[in-house]
Design a protein around this motif. Sequence first.
Motif, mmCIF file in Angstrom:
data_model
loop_
_atom_site.group_PDB
_atom_site.id
_atom_site.type_symbol
_atom_site.label_atom_id
_atom_site.label_comp_id
_atom_site.label_asym_id
_atom_site.label_seq_id
_atom_site.Cartn_x
_atom_site.Cartn_y
_atom_site.Cartn_z
ATOM 1 N N ASP A 38 5.082 13.030 -0.316
ATOM 2 C CA ASP A 38 4.004 12.042 -0.334
ATOM 3 C C ASP A 38 2.944 12.546 -1.311
ATOM 4 O O ASP A 38 2.209 13.484 -1.016
ATOM 5 N N GLN A 78 -4.401 3.036 -5.556
ATOM 6 C CA GLN A 78 -5.837 2.943 -5.286
ATOM 7 C C GLN A 78 -6.523 4.307 -5.176
ATOM 8 O O GLN A 78 -7.654 4.401 -4.749
ATOM 9 N N LYS A 79 -5.811 5.355 -5.578
ATOM 10 C CA LYS A 79 -6.412 6.683 -5.508
ATOM 11 C C LYS A 79 -6.753 7.125 -6.928
ATOM 12 O O LYS A 79 -7.717 6.649 -7.486
ATOM 13 N N THR A 100 -4.964 14.125 2.449
ATOM 14 C CA THR A 100 -6.259 13.485 2.226
ATOM 15 C C THR A 100 -7.199 13.639 3.420
ATOM 16 O O THR A 100 -8.415 13.660 3.254
ATOM 17 N N SER A 111 0.860 -1.187 0.000
ATOM 18 C CA SER A 111 0.000 0.000 0.000
ATOM 19 C C SER A 111 0.898 1.238 0.000
ATOM 20 O O SER A 111 2.126 1.130 0.096
ATOM 21 N N GLY A 112 0.297 2.396 -0.087
ATOM 22 C CA GLY A 112 1.066 3.644 -0.156
ATOM 23 C C GLY A 112 2.028 3.806 1.011
ATOM 24 O O GLY A 112 3.146 4.311 0.854
ATOM 25 N N THR A 113 1.614 3.374 2.164
ATOM 26 C CA THR A 113 2.469 3.486 3.349
ATOM 27 C C THR A 113 3.759 2.686 3.156
ATOM 28 O O THR A 113 4.817 3.082 3.655
HETATM 29 C C1 LIG Z 1 -3.897 6.930 1.045
HETATM 30 C C2 LIG Z 1 -2.705 7.745 1.413
HETATM 31 C C3 LIG Z 1 -1.493 7.171 1.846
HETATM 32 C C4 LIG Z 1 -1.226 5.711 1.923
HETATM 33 O O1 LIG Z 1 -2.128 4.976 2.513
HETATM 34 P P1 LIG Z 1 -2.239 3.401 2.340
HETATM 35 O O2 LIG Z 1 -3.466 3.137 3.083
HETATM 36 O O3 LIG Z 1 -1.039 2.798 2.956
HETATM 37 O O4 LIG Z 1 -2.306 3.117 0.869
HETATM 38 C C5 LIG Z 1 -0.441 8.006 2.128
HETATM 39 N N1 LIG Z 1 -0.536 9.325 1.999
HETATM 40 C C6 LIG Z 1 -1.662 9.930 1.578
HETATM 41 C C7 LIG Z 1 -1.676 11.397 1.440
HETATM 42 C C8 LIG Z 1 -2.782 9.148 1.276
HETATM 43 O O5 LIG Z 1 -3.896 9.736 0.854
#
Ligand SMILES: *Cc1c(COP(=O)(O)O)cnc(C)c1O
Length: 384
Positions: A167, A192-193, A142, A62-64
């Motif tokens: 980020d 996923q965004k 977000t 995931s993004g994290t």
């Molecule tokens: C969604 C998001 C993430 C990462 O989130 P995950 O749930 O790990 O995919 C990181 N930074 C921002 C600004 C986000 O919107």
Amino acid sequence: MIGEQYLHLPGPTPVPERVVRAMSKPMVNHRGPEFKRVITRATEEIKQIYHTQEHVLIYTASGTGAMEAAVVNFISPGDKVLAVSIGVFGDRFARIAEIFGAQVEKMPFPMGEPADPEAIIARVKEDIDGEIKAILITHNETSTGVYNDIKKIKAGIKDHPALFIVDAVSSLAALDLRMDEWGLDVVVSGAQKAFMIPPGLSFLAFNEKAYKVQQENPSPSFYWDVDKGLKSLEKGQTPYTPAVSLFQGLDEALQMMKEEGLENILQRHKDYRDMVRDAVRAMGLRLLARDDNASPAVTAVIGPDGIEADRIRKFMLENFNIVLAGGQQSLANVIFRIGHLGYVRQLDLLGVLAALEITLDRLGYPLEKGIGLTRAQDYINRVI
Ligand SMILES: *Cc1c(COP(=O)(O)O)cnc(C)c1O
């Protein structure tokens, strides 16, 4: 009939039928020619969206995960790091750096506001000995629906040697970002965004300056090691088994994005933002973000007096099968967030706004029904 769900979160976002079909193809060898074609093409297309000629790696995470990859590769334990935060994701980046042993100096700004470029530039200019090794900053926060002017901030500190690490998980392909032109050293994003595929892939872009820093980094990393990632990519592979189906979906989504054109994609996200803000304001509700830094990906609306934001979300879900996001931390139950990024169109938003008016009316909020909807229709009338 309750029908298909309207998924209006700022991630995960709706997945187009074409992408679903691409993901349901038979499995292929992740060390074979089909996968090589997919990863090579996808990486090239992603570079176009970043506006970069530098390195891009795609992680199964995931993004994290990609945020952690940025920290473990480009920040060494003991490094001084300036972590700008305007909300939940800014805090998360700071926390990851802390966990891996950086000396983190946080620069927080109130939730709902953007970071003040002048304050950051002034802080960095004070650092005449170059002690700050990295600056962490969120492009689009977000949790509040506010974006930071990273172009201006980076331009103001351009002579400082710190790596500028961004980020851009929820902004890339929804908000203009030009990695090379703006001098961004490391930029993280996710699938996923705005990229319209299910969760599970993230991107790490970095330039030569960052790569040199990584070469000197004494702390080991295994899964996230960019050296291994780059070596594998030369062969059209990843170091470990990737989420093959998601890569196939990503490849298809990138083709769709190419067909639509990046400029058109960015424009429609801006249009969604302006249309939703116009309509919500006309309903008499307050917005969390000011106009000048309002996110084109997600709009945070403050619940009206006496009506909890979560009651609005619950009514929308139960009666219309519309999913909105809630507030986080101090904004829990205070705001609700309407996601409008990725595979979303104007008509979907008209549906959401119409349902919101009915919801507000039913919950006892004084509203002249149609007032917001008319504004949204007028907006569409102007832009089509
Ligand atoms: C969604 C998001 C993430 C990462 O989130 P995950 O749930 O790990 O995919 C990181 N930074 C921002 C600004 C986000 O919107």
